[in-house]
Design a protein around this motif. Sequence first.
Motif, PDB file in Angstrom:
ATOM      1  N   VAL A  83     -13.893   7.266  17.316  1.00 21.23           N
ATOM      2  CA  VAL A  83     -12.549   7.344  17.864  1.00 21.23           C
ATOM      3  C   VAL A  83     -11.894   5.964  17.753  1.00 21.23           C
ATOM      4  CG1 VAL A  83     -11.130   7.862  19.876  1.00 21.23           C
ATOM      5  CG2 VAL A  83     -13.238   9.139  19.479  1.00 21.23           C
ATOM      6  N   GLY A  84     -10.849   5.887  16.940  1.00 18.27           N
ATOM      7  CA  GLY A  84     -10.173   4.610  16.749  1.00 18.27           C
ATOM      8  C   GLY A  84     -11.108   3.572  16.155  1.00 18.27           C
ATOM      9  N   THR A  85     -11.145   2.402  16.760  1.00 20.13           N
ATOM     10  CA  THR A  85     -11.997   1.316  16.267  1.00 20.13           C
ATOM     11  C   THR A  85     -13.324   1.232  17.019  1.00 20.13           C
ATOM     12  OG1 THR A  85     -10.899  -0.225  17.778  1.00 20.13           O
ATOM     13  CG2 THR A  85      -9.993  -0.057  15.553  1.00 20.13           C
ATOM     14  N   ALA A  86     -13.555   2.204  17.901  1.00 21.63           N
ATOM     15  CA  ALA A  86     -14.815   2.196  18.644  1.00 21.63           C
ATOM     16  C   ALA A  86     -15.980   2.461  17.699  1.00 21.63           C
ATOM     17  CB  ALA A  86     -14.780   3.247  19.746  1.00 21.63           C
ATOM     18  N   ALA A  87     -17.181   2.113  18.146  1.00 23.89           N
ATOM     19  CA  ALA A  87     -18.365   2.339  17.316  1.00 23.89           C
ATOM     20  C   ALA A  87     -18.598   3.831  17.111  1.00 23.89           C
ATOM     21  CB  ALA A  87     -19.588   1.703  17.975  1.00 23.89           C
ATOM     22  N   ALA A  88     -19.006   4.184  15.888  1.00 21.75           N
ATOM     23  CA  ALA A  88     -19.307   5.591  15.583  1.00 21.75           C
ATOM     24  C   ALA A  88     -20.574   6.013  16.334  1.00 21.75           C
ATOM     25  CB  ALA A  88     -19.493   5.772  14.090  1.00 21.75           C
ATOM     26  N   ILE A  89     -20.552   7.234  16.873  1.00 19.66           N
ATOM     27  CA  ILE A  89     -21.681   7.762  17.645  1.00 19.66           C
ATOM     28  C   ILE A  89     -22.288   8.931  16.896  1.00 19.66           C
ATOM     29  CG2 ILE A  89     -22.412   8.729  19.855  1.00 19.66           C
ATOM     30  CD1 ILE A  89     -19.982   7.388  21.110  1.00 19.66           C
TER      31      ILE A  89
ATOM     32  N   GLU B  17      -6.295   8.272  19.670  1.00 22.56           N
ATOM     33  CA  GLU B  17      -6.507   7.483  18.455  1.00 22.56           C
ATOM     34  C   GLU B  17      -7.118   8.351  17.355  1.00 22.56           C
ATOM     35  OE1 GLU B  17      -7.544   3.179  18.936  1.00 22.56           O
ATOM     36  OE2 GLU B  17      -8.361   3.944  20.823  1.00 22.56           O
ATOM     37  N   ASP B  18      -7.098   7.801  16.138  1.00 21.63           N
ATOM     38  CA  ASP B  18      -7.626   8.570  15.002  1.00 21.63           C
ATOM     39  C   ASP B  18      -9.075   8.977  15.261  1.00 21.63           C
ATOM     40  OD1 ASP B  18      -5.193   8.113  13.890  1.00 21.63           O
ATOM     41  OD2 ASP B  18      -5.872   6.607  12.449  1.00 21.63           O
ATOM     42  N   LEU B  19      -9.392  10.197  14.855  1.00 23.57           N
ATOM     43  CA  LEU B  19     -10.734  10.746  15.057  1.00 23.57           C
ATOM     44  C   LEU B  19     -11.384  10.926  13.691  1.00 23.57           C
ATOM     45  CD1 LEU B  19     -12.816  12.098  17.014  1.00 23.57           C
ATOM     46  CD2 LEU B  19     -11.672  14.271  16.513  1.00 23.57           C
ATOM     47  N   THR B  20     -12.488  10.224  13.452  1.00 25.89           N
ATOM     48  CA  THR B  20     -13.159  10.263  12.153  1.00 25.89           C
ATOM     49  C   THR B  20     -14.553  10.872  12.310  1.00 25.89           C
ATOM     50  OG1 THR B  20     -11.974   8.270  11.450  1.00 25.89           O
ATOM     51  CG2 THR B  20     -13.938   8.895  10.178  1.00 25.89           C
ATOM     52  N   ILE B  21     -14.827  11.896  11.521  1.00 26.81           N
ATOM     53  CA  ILE B  21     -16.126  12.584  11.579  1.00 26.81           C
ATOM     54  C   ILE B  21     -16.748  12.528  10.180  1.00 26.81           C
ATOM     55  CG2 ILE B  21     -17.314  14.753  12.079  1.00 26.81           C
ATOM     56  CD1 ILE B  21     -14.957  15.480  13.895  1.00 26.81           C
ATOM     57  N   THR B  22     -18.013  12.074  10.126  1.00 29.71           N
ATOM     58  CA  THR B  22     -18.674  11.865   8.831  1.00 29.71           C
ATOM     59  C   THR B  22     -20.122  12.345   8.911  1.00 29.71           C
ATOM     60  OG1 THR B  22     -17.328   9.870   8.526  1.00 29.71           O
ATOM     61  CG2 THR B  22     -19.225  10.159   7.059  1.00 29.71           C
ATOM     62  N   ASP B  23     -20.529  13.096   7.867  1.00 30.31           N
ATOM     63  CA  ASP B  23     -21.942  13.503   7.769  1.00 30.31           C
ATOM     64  C   ASP B  23     -22.778  12.309   7.341  1.00 30.31           C
ATOM     65  OD1 ASP B  23     -22.201  16.316   8.386  1.00 30.31           O
ATOM     66  OD2 ASP B  23     -20.949  16.711   6.637  1.00 30.31           O
ATOM     67  N   THR B  24     -23.936  12.164   7.976  1.00 27.17           N
ATOM     68  CA  THR B  24     -24.874  11.119   7.551  1.00 27.17           C
ATOM     69  C   THR B  24     -26.190  11.724   7.065  1.00 27.17           C
ATOM     70  OG1 THR B  24     -25.679  10.885   9.816  1.00 27.17           O
ATOM     71  CG2 THR B  24     -23.901   9.421   9.145  1.00 27.17           C
ATOM     72  N   THR B  25     -26.614  12.839   7.695  1.00 23.14           N
ATOM     73  CA  THR B  25     -27.805  13.586   7.255  1.00 23.14           C
ATOM     74  C   THR B  25     -27.442  15.056   7.198  1.00 23.14           C
ATOM     75  OG1 THR B  25     -29.299  12.013   8.330  1.00 23.14           O
ATOM     76  CG2 THR B  25     -30.210  14.168   7.760  1.00 23.14           C
ATOM     77  N   GLY B  26     -27.586  15.671   6.051  1.00 25.22           N
ATOM     78  CA  GLY B  26     -27.178  17.061   5.899  1.00 25.22           C
ATOM     79  C   GLY B  26     -25.677  17.166   5.753  1.00 25.22           C
ATOM     80  N   SER B  27     -25.162  18.358   5.927  1.00 27.07           N
ATOM     81  CA  SER B  27     -23.720  18.592   5.750  1.00 27.07           C
ATOM     82  C   SER B  27     -23.174  19.475   6.857  1.00 27.07           C
ATOM     83  CB  SER B  27     -23.469  19.230   4.381  1.00 27.07           C
ATOM     84  OG  SER B  27     -24.197  20.454   4.258  1.00 27.07           O
ATOM     85  N   ALA B  28     -23.683  19.286   8.080  1.00 25.24           N
ATOM     86  CA  ALA B  28     -23.249  20.129   9.196  1.00 25.24           C
ATOM     87  C   ALA B  28     -21.749  20.007   9.452  1.00 25.24           C
ATOM     88  CB  ALA B  28     -24.034  19.751  10.445  1.00 25.24           C
ATOM     89  N   ALA B  29     -21.219  18.768   9.518  1.00 21.16           N
ATOM     90  CA  ALA B  29     -19.799  18.574   9.798  1.00 21.16           C
ATOM     91  C   ALA B  29     -18.943  19.161   8.697  1.00 21.16           C
ATOM     92  CB  ALA B  29     -19.505  17.084   9.964  1.00 21.16           C
TER      93      ALA B  29
END
Length: 379
Positions: free
Chosen positions: A138-144, A186-198
């Motif tokens: 969310v925004g510039t916060a760390a990705a969780i 704020e901007d919401l960024t969602i990214t797959d890191t393992t698999g393709s669930a998102a």
Amino acid sequence: MGDIVLSAGIRSNLLSIQNTAKLLDQTQTRLATGLKVNGAIDDPTAFFTAQGLNNRARDLESLLSSMDQAIQTLDAADQGIQSVIKLIENAKATANQALETKVKASAATSTNSTAFVATTAVSTVTGIDAGDIFTIQVGTAAAIAVTVGASTSHVSALVATITGLTGVTASLTSEGKIKIEGDNGEDLTITDTTGSAANTLGVTGTATNGTNRRTFESDFNSLRVQMDQLVGDASYKGVNLLQANNDLTVFFNEGQTSSLTITSRLMDTSSGGLNISEIIAKAWTTDGSINSAIDQLDQAVNTLRQQASTFGGNLSVVETRSDFTENMINTLVGGASNLTVADTNEEGANLLALQTRQSLGTTALSLASQADQNVLQLF
């Protein structure tokens, strides 16, 4: 000349002419200088009295200059206060605009055509495996990172996991699709890191459809910086009454027994000054935090106006004493002039009378010498 015998008449007329010439010189000097007392020899009492009056007048003139500089210093401080008030009004307008701007969460909604229900196992959806990981930022916060649960976990468990993250909310739409929101807009960024669930859910990428107040926060802080810079520039000849430890003492008499100390006061945005706090990033997500900032601004304006009133009282005192000192200087100089300045009309009349007397004295001397000249007729 003592060896030459002069008759009583001639000697009397000669002395009269000499006295007249002396008086002529004195009168001409008075007309040339404009003074009837040019030195202590003319009139010691008047000369030294006038000198004392003029000396005090010069001392007061020096103090008068100091008072004028104090007036300019107070004027600079007042201009600084009025300018800071304008900046505060701009900051308040910025806060009110932020208050009127309602925060709208940025949202990413599943585009998957398959409708999910809370009791559906996520792992039953083709393309999603237990243990898949995607991140939410969310925004510039760390990705969780979010990990898909065991194969037996339901969609509701994934929704609960996402909702448990700070600043993020997840829910199921009426159509049964997963909706993920960034609460602060704020901007919401969602990214797959393992698999393709998102990707399978159709929520990858960046959602920019939210509304936030970050720009207003930044603008407010910029105005706050300008307030401090303006306060720092409100100095006159090195004295800044809007900063601490810059008191100014103005003396009103030559003995320095009469004075006024103008107390400076810190007027920057610090807690010791106007107490206008810097807005921490994302602090204005709630209306309450904005109202708190507006309350600080209102209190700061009251503080500045009270200080302006105090400086105004000081200015009135200095101006009053300045006028008094100027009048006193005129009184002293006038008194000295009365003792030493010549009356040109009177001296002009004296000059004319002395010139006439000198002419008559010359004639009288000529007549007095005729008695001696008669002796020549015997030879």
